[in-house]
Design an enzyme around this catalytic site. Structure first.
Site, PDB file in Angstrom:
ATOM      1  N   GLU A 119     -20.132 -14.333  -4.056  1.00 28.72           N
ATOM      2  CA  GLU A 119     -21.091 -14.178  -5.157  1.00 28.72           C
ATOM      3  C   GLU A 119     -21.236 -12.714  -5.570  1.00 28.72           C
ATOM      4  OE1 GLU A 119     -21.440 -16.119  -2.614  1.00 28.72           O
ATOM      5  OE2 GLU A 119     -21.780 -18.097  -3.460  1.00 28.72           O
ATOM      6  N   LYS A 131       0.837  -1.206   0.000  1.00 31.83           N
ATOM      7  CA  LYS A 131       0.000   0.000   0.000  1.00 31.83           C
ATOM      8  C   LYS A 131       0.871   1.254   0.000  1.00 31.83           C
ATOM      9  CE  LYS A 131      -4.237  -2.021   1.721  1.00 31.83           C
ATOM     10  NZ  LYS A 131      -3.750  -3.386   2.043  1.00 31.83           N
ATOM     11  N   ILE A 132       1.773   1.289  -0.967  1.00 27.52           N
ATOM     12  CA  ILE A 132       2.735   2.384  -1.071  1.00 27.52           C
ATOM     13  C   ILE A 132       1.992   3.715  -1.137  1.00 27.52           C
ATOM     14  CG2 ILE A 132       4.555   3.386  -2.515  1.00 27.52           C
ATOM     15  CD1 ILE A 132       5.258   0.523  -3.417  1.00 27.52           C
TER      16      ILE A 132
END
Lengths: 212, 212
Positions: B172, B57-58
């Site tokens: 789903e 998550k730079i």
């Protein structure tokens, strides 16, 4: 206050720069490039020289964020940096861990580079920092008007500003805008004489504080 | 496509879970808690089992972001995850590194937990991903309407969705909204029989794809 941003990759060089500048700096900020290259123990080793801020810009869900903070504090970090835009739940999860260790949490309100964070979101981040009891905020030296605004909203919180030097921020305008400390990296560790440059920054900060 | 989020702290246990589920999963996603605990070499070791996504998550300035990406790719990561909100310059800096290695970049458009990212900013992040040529986006399974919206804007980009299982997302609704892959962590690795649960997820994905 002068904070050294130690964004090197080589462990030995990082420790060497920390040692030779230690007399002039107040804290050391480490980021992922060094920690990933050198290993997490670098936090413990640097903590023996000066208090370490783990600039991990934590920006994840609360579960992961608290795990990251726990690792940093366990290794001796004095503070971790969290991205304020992630919102209250994540910030709270990190603060809970910090409390357990008696350590600190600083929130990024905006980056020195352009980002999609809007002004009204920066203000909201400052409000979160105040509401939850964070210990400081990180505001860009390249945007002194944001530091001024942060100081208006948050009278009693510590403000640290990265981006001085290579990135264009100026010591005078940053301190006059209300910052408590400046964060300097490349200007110091890439110079031929890091100790001298660190001392000059320290002296300039002192000079401005004393009004000359 | 089933992606295992390997958010464990123990290296041996992480490698063991990867091994016993490898037959049913397509990729392995690692995050900082494991990498900081086990050391960066864990990326190379897991890459021998399945392609690894470095979910770092730079969210930093371009200079630091490109250094982090370089370390991940050098260790063999197939892809890195970047926070889209940091804006074009940072994303571009990471893409440049990815190109050098022939690897991929995925952008987070929103977290599964609440954050300050606004809907219009998510849309802007998708547009940045398309404009700069990112390879995928990460959209929260807990908000299928965001996945649907992402699919509308970005017809040909890969969409991966974390947050299935413990966090409340449903296979789903995520796949029907247009996701290409689901990311599952705790439901698999915290179960008594990780291989069986991974196989069940794989079978459900296949079933939905085949329309029964």
């Amino acid at each position: 206050m002068l904070i050294l941003a130690l964004d090197l990759l080589d462990k030995r060089r990082a420790l060497e720069i920390a040692e030779i500048t230690s007399e002039y700096i107040d804290m050391i900020k480490v980021n992922y490039p060094l920690v990933l290259s050198a290993g997490i123990e670098i936090i413990s080793e640097l903590s023996e020289i000066k208090p370490v801020i783990a600039d991990f810009k934590i920006a994840d869900i609360p579960y992961i964020s608290s795990l990251i903070a726990d690792i940093a504090f366990k290794k001796g970090a004095k503070a971790v940096i969290v991205h304020g835009f992630v919102g209250e739940n994540t910030v709270k999860s990190v603060l809970d861990v910090a409390k357990k260790y008696g350590r600190e949490v600083y929130l990024v309100i905006e980056l020195t580079s352009e980002s999609l964070i809007l002004e009204m979101q920066s203000d909201e981040i400052i409000r979160i920092a105040l509401k939850l009891g964070c210990h400081g905020i990180i505001a860009p030296a390249t945007k002194p008007e944001r530091i001024k605004r942060a100081r208006e909203i948050a009278r009693n919180i510590k403000i640290f500003s990265p981006g001085v030097g290579i990135q264009g921020g100026e010591v005078e305008s940053v301190l006059n805008a209300g910052a408590d400390g400046i964060i300097v990296g490349r200007s110091i560790y890439n110079s031929k004489d890091p100790a001298r440059i660190a001392r000059e920054f320290r002296d300039r900060i002192r000079g401005i504080r004393l009004g000359y």
